[in-house]
Motif scaffolding. Structure first.
Motif, PDB file in Angstrom:
ATOM      1  N   ILE A   1       0.825  -1.209   0.000  1.00 51.61           N
ATOM      2  CA  ILE A   1       0.000   0.000   0.000  1.00 51.61           C
ATOM      3  C   ILE A   1       0.858   1.257   0.000  1.00 51.61           C
ATOM      4  CG2 ILE A   1      -1.777   1.300   1.228  1.00 51.61           C
ATOM      5  CD1 ILE A   1      -2.734  -1.313  -0.087  1.00 51.61           C
TER       6      ILE A   1
ATOM      7  N   THR B   1       3.795   1.056  -3.019  1.00 51.45           N
ATOM      8  CA  THR B   1       3.344   1.024  -4.415  1.00 51.45           C
ATOM      9  C   THR B   1       2.173   1.955  -4.720  1.00 51.45           C
ATOM     10  OG1 THR B   1       1.919  -0.888  -3.973  1.00 51.45           O
ATOM     11  CG2 THR B   1       4.150  -1.342  -4.731  1.00 51.45           C
ATOM     12  N   LEU B   2       1.209   2.106  -3.789  1.00 53.00           N
ATOM     13  CA  LEU B   2       0.086   3.011  -4.052  1.00 53.00           C
ATOM     14  C   LEU B   2       0.433   4.467  -3.754  1.00 53.00           C
ATOM     15  CD1 LEU B   2      -3.218   1.320  -2.799  1.00 53.00           C
ATOM     16  CD2 LEU B   2      -2.455   1.696  -5.146  1.00 53.00           C
TER      17      LEU B   2
ATOM     18  N   LEU C   1      -5.005  -4.480  -0.500  1.00 47.88           N
ATOM     19  CA  LEU C   1      -5.038  -4.024  -1.895  1.00 47.88           C
ATOM     20  C   LEU C   1      -6.337  -4.431  -2.570  1.00 47.88           C
ATOM     21  CD1 LEU C   1      -3.453  -2.617  -4.153  1.00 47.88           C
ATOM     22  CD2 LEU C   1      -2.420  -4.824  -4.715  1.00 47.88           C
TER      23      LEU C   1
ATOM     24  N   LEU D   1      -9.264  -2.027  -4.275  1.00 44.66           N
ATOM     25  CA  LEU D   1      -9.785  -2.199  -5.629  1.00 44.66           C
ATOM     26  C   LEU D   1     -11.306  -2.328  -5.633  1.00 44.66           C
ATOM     27  CD1 LEU D   1      -7.130  -4.645  -7.129  1.00 44.66           C
ATOM     28  CD2 LEU D   1      -7.548  -2.284  -7.832  1.00 44.66           C
TER      29      LEU D   1
ATOM     30  N   ASN E   1     -12.902   1.004  -5.073  1.00 41.38           N
ATOM     31  CA  ASN E   1     -12.758   1.814  -6.273  1.00 41.38           C
ATOM     32  C   ASN E   1     -13.753   1.390  -7.346  1.00 41.38           C
ATOM     33  OD1 ASN E   1     -11.612   3.842  -7.831  1.00 41.38           O
ATOM     34  ND2 ASN E   1     -10.015   2.520  -8.633  1.00 41.38           N
TER      35      ASN E   1
ATOM     36  N   THR F   1       5.924   1.100  -9.521  1.00 38.24           N
ATOM     37  CA  THR F   1       4.741   1.878  -9.887  1.00 38.24           C
ATOM     38  C   THR F   1       5.101   3.293 -10.322  1.00 38.24           C
ATOM     39  OG1 THR F   1       4.416   2.437  -7.547  1.00 38.24           O
ATOM     40  CG2 THR F   1       3.151   0.594  -8.424  1.00 38.24           C
TER      41      THR F   1
ATOM     42  N   SER G   1      -3.218   3.884 -13.778  1.00 41.73           N
ATOM     43  CA  SER G   1      -3.006   3.487 -12.382  1.00 41.73           C
ATOM     44  C   SER G   1      -3.783   2.224 -12.010  1.00 41.73           C
ATOM     45  CB  SER G   1      -3.391   4.636 -11.433  1.00 41.73           C
ATOM     46  OG  SER G   1      -4.748   4.979 -11.595  1.00 41.73           O
ATOM     47  N   THR G   2      -4.981   2.052 -12.573  1.00 43.81           N
ATOM     48  CA  THR G   2      -5.759   0.839 -12.289  1.00 43.81           C
ATOM     49  C   THR G   2      -5.038  -0.397 -12.797  1.00 43.81           C
ATOM     50  OG1 THR G   2      -7.825   2.089 -12.445  1.00 43.81           O
ATOM     51  CG2 THR G   2      -7.977  -0.309 -12.614  1.00 43.81           C
TER      52      THR G   2
ATOM     53  N   VAL H   1      -2.168  -1.223 -10.417  1.00 44.58           N
ATOM     54  CA  VAL H   1      -2.603  -1.845  -9.162  1.00 44.58           C
ATOM     55  C   VAL H   1      -3.037  -3.289  -9.388  1.00 44.58           C
ATOM     56  CG1 VAL H   1      -4.320  -1.758  -7.322  1.00 44.58           C
ATOM     57  CG2 VAL H   1      -3.254   0.351  -8.124  1.00 44.58           C
TER      58      VAL H   1
ATOM     59  N   LEU I   1      -1.432  -6.711  -7.795  1.00 39.72           N
ATOM     60  CA  LEU I   1      -2.223  -7.711  -7.077  1.00 39.72           C
ATOM     61  C   LEU I   1      -1.885  -9.111  -7.589  1.00 39.72           C
ATOM     62  CD1 LEU I   1      -4.467  -8.181  -4.986  1.00 39.72           C
ATOM     63  CD2 LEU I   1      -6.133  -7.980  -6.858  1.00 39.72           C
TER      64      LEU I   1
END
Length: 422
Positions: free
Chosen positions: A27, A30-31, A172, A176, A179, A266, A276-277, A280, A284
């Motif tokens: 998280i 990477t995010l 994660l 998702l 989102n 990332t 970005s999606t 991610v 995963l």
């Protein structure tokens, strides 16, 4: 769980910390760079966000690297290992909790406001990395307390495996799902940063409750001063132990690339314009692939030897780096990269940790793991710094990625030349 059958209560409690802190690994590492890239886009600074992120990572790693041997010295005093582990774990947890408030801050009103939020994100990120990596020094040293030398590979790889299927995946996945059902992105980020803090703290409790320091020396007056002076003695002992010296030098080079791939992937993908999606989702997949791969690596090391499996992983990472530099341009290629990384990431980290544990004296485990950590963290300083400098100088992120390929090659050659432990 059936996969934990045959492990002791102490071994399972120790492994749960991989489950706990892996939430930070995914998280925050990477995010958060994706969120930082968004905030940085509103600032007046024209420098690539990838370069800025790389410099921040280098600063955090340098702080831990310089402090690691001395942190290790204190951890070898009987009764101190758990206290120091708790302090740095809570420091990291607090920084993650602070990050939960940053997505709600106003960073779109102008460059000044965006600059303040960006600076706060970097400071919290650096503090969280310090907490994460410093607590890992004591966590790694606990491996010598909770299991035997013969079981270290098995326990270490299972720990990484649990981390991938738990902390690296579940938070994660929650992000998702939120989102996908239409929750605003900034709300998703605020929630998942807060979840990371709670997750990290909650799943650290089994280690705090069930694992005790069995090695180390009882404290006597003047021990701290003598131990600080003894850092030089430990350096001499490492130099005199040829298998340990060559191994730790090899580790210095190859783990550089591993940490750089983890921390910059990332940011690199964002710089290339990948959605970005997609980034991610690919990450995963990495976690799902990494879980069985880490377990398999532990079992294969029992059959073929730890050193041979490490050589395979280092060479694979060398090929992965070349692929990223020359062929990674689209989301599909990023997915291919993510799957390849997942095959080797857990194995190379887990076996590196357990192989070093077999080479060191157990009563000085923390001090030796402090040096192990300084080599690993300084390598991460060098890797992220190289990527940042070459990206900034050339304006081409691919050149930055290519600059670390040679480090895998050097690490591979040194590992081949490492003699067997006497």
């Amino acid at each position: 769980m059936h996969i934990l059958k045959g492990y002791t209560k102490q071994e399972i409690s120790w492994m749960m910390y991989d489950w706990a802190n892996s939430a930070h690994s995914v998280i925050i590492v990477t995010l958060l760079p994706i969120f930082f890239d968004t905030v940085a886009g509103y600032t007046a600074d024209s420098v690539s966000s990838m370069s800025t992120w790389g410099y921040a990572t280098s600063i955090a790693m340098l702080i831990v690297a310089l402090a690691a041997p001395f942190l290790g010295v204190f951890g070898d005093i009987r009764g101190m290992r758990k206290k120091l582990f708790s302090f740095f774990m809570l420091l990291g947890v607090a920084a993650c909790a602070g990050m939960a408030f940053t997505p709600g801050m106003d960073f779109t009103s102008g460059p000044v406001a965006a600059g303040k939020v960006a600076s706060l994100i970097l400071v919290l990120y650096i503090v969280s990395v310090i907490g994460f990596d410093a607590s890992a020094i004591y966590y790694d040293a606990f491996l010598t307390d909770v299991t035997t030398e013969e079981r270290m590979d098995k326990v270490s790889t299972m720990g990484y495996g649990l981390g991938y299927i738990g902390g690296s995946t579940i938070p994660l996945l929650i992000f998702l799902i939120m989102n996908l059902v239409g929750v605003p992105m900034l709300t998703c980020l605020a929630f998942v940063f807060g979840l990371t803090a709670v997750w990290w703290l909650a799943f650290s409790l089994p280690l705090l409750k069930n694992c005790e320091q069995t090695s180390g020396k009882p404290y006597e007056k003047g021990d701290v001063a003598r131990s600080m002076k003894g850092v030089g003695t430990t350096i001499k002992e490492i130099i005199a132990n040829k298998p340990m010296l060559i191994y730790i030098l090899s580790y210095f080079f190859y783990i550089d690339g591993v940490h750089t791939v983890i921390k910059m992937s990332t940011s690199y993908g964002t710089d290339l314009g990948i959605d970005s999606t997609q980034l991610v989702l690919a990450l995963l997949v990495t976690q799902f692939v990494a879980f069985p791969s880490a377990i398999a690596y532990g079992r294969l090391s029992e059959r073929f030897g730890t050193k041979r499996m490490l050589l395979i992983a280092v060479f694979a990472y060398f090929c992965i780096t070349l692929f990223a530099a020359f062929f990674l341009r689209s989301a599909l290629e990023f997915w291919i990269l993510a799957i390849c990384v997942g095959l080797f990431q857990g194995g190379i980290q887990a076996l590196s940790r357990s192989e070093f544990g077999k080479l060191i004296p157990k009563d000085n485990a923390n001090e030796y793991y402090g040096f192990f950590d300084i080599f690993g963290k300084y390598a991460a300083v060098m890797g992220t710094f190289l990527v940042s400098v070459f990206t900034q100088l050339t304006g081409n992120p691919s050149i930055g990625v290519l600059s670390i390929a040679v480090l895998f090659l050097v690490g591979f050659v040194l590992l081949v030349r490492m003699p067997e432990k006497e």
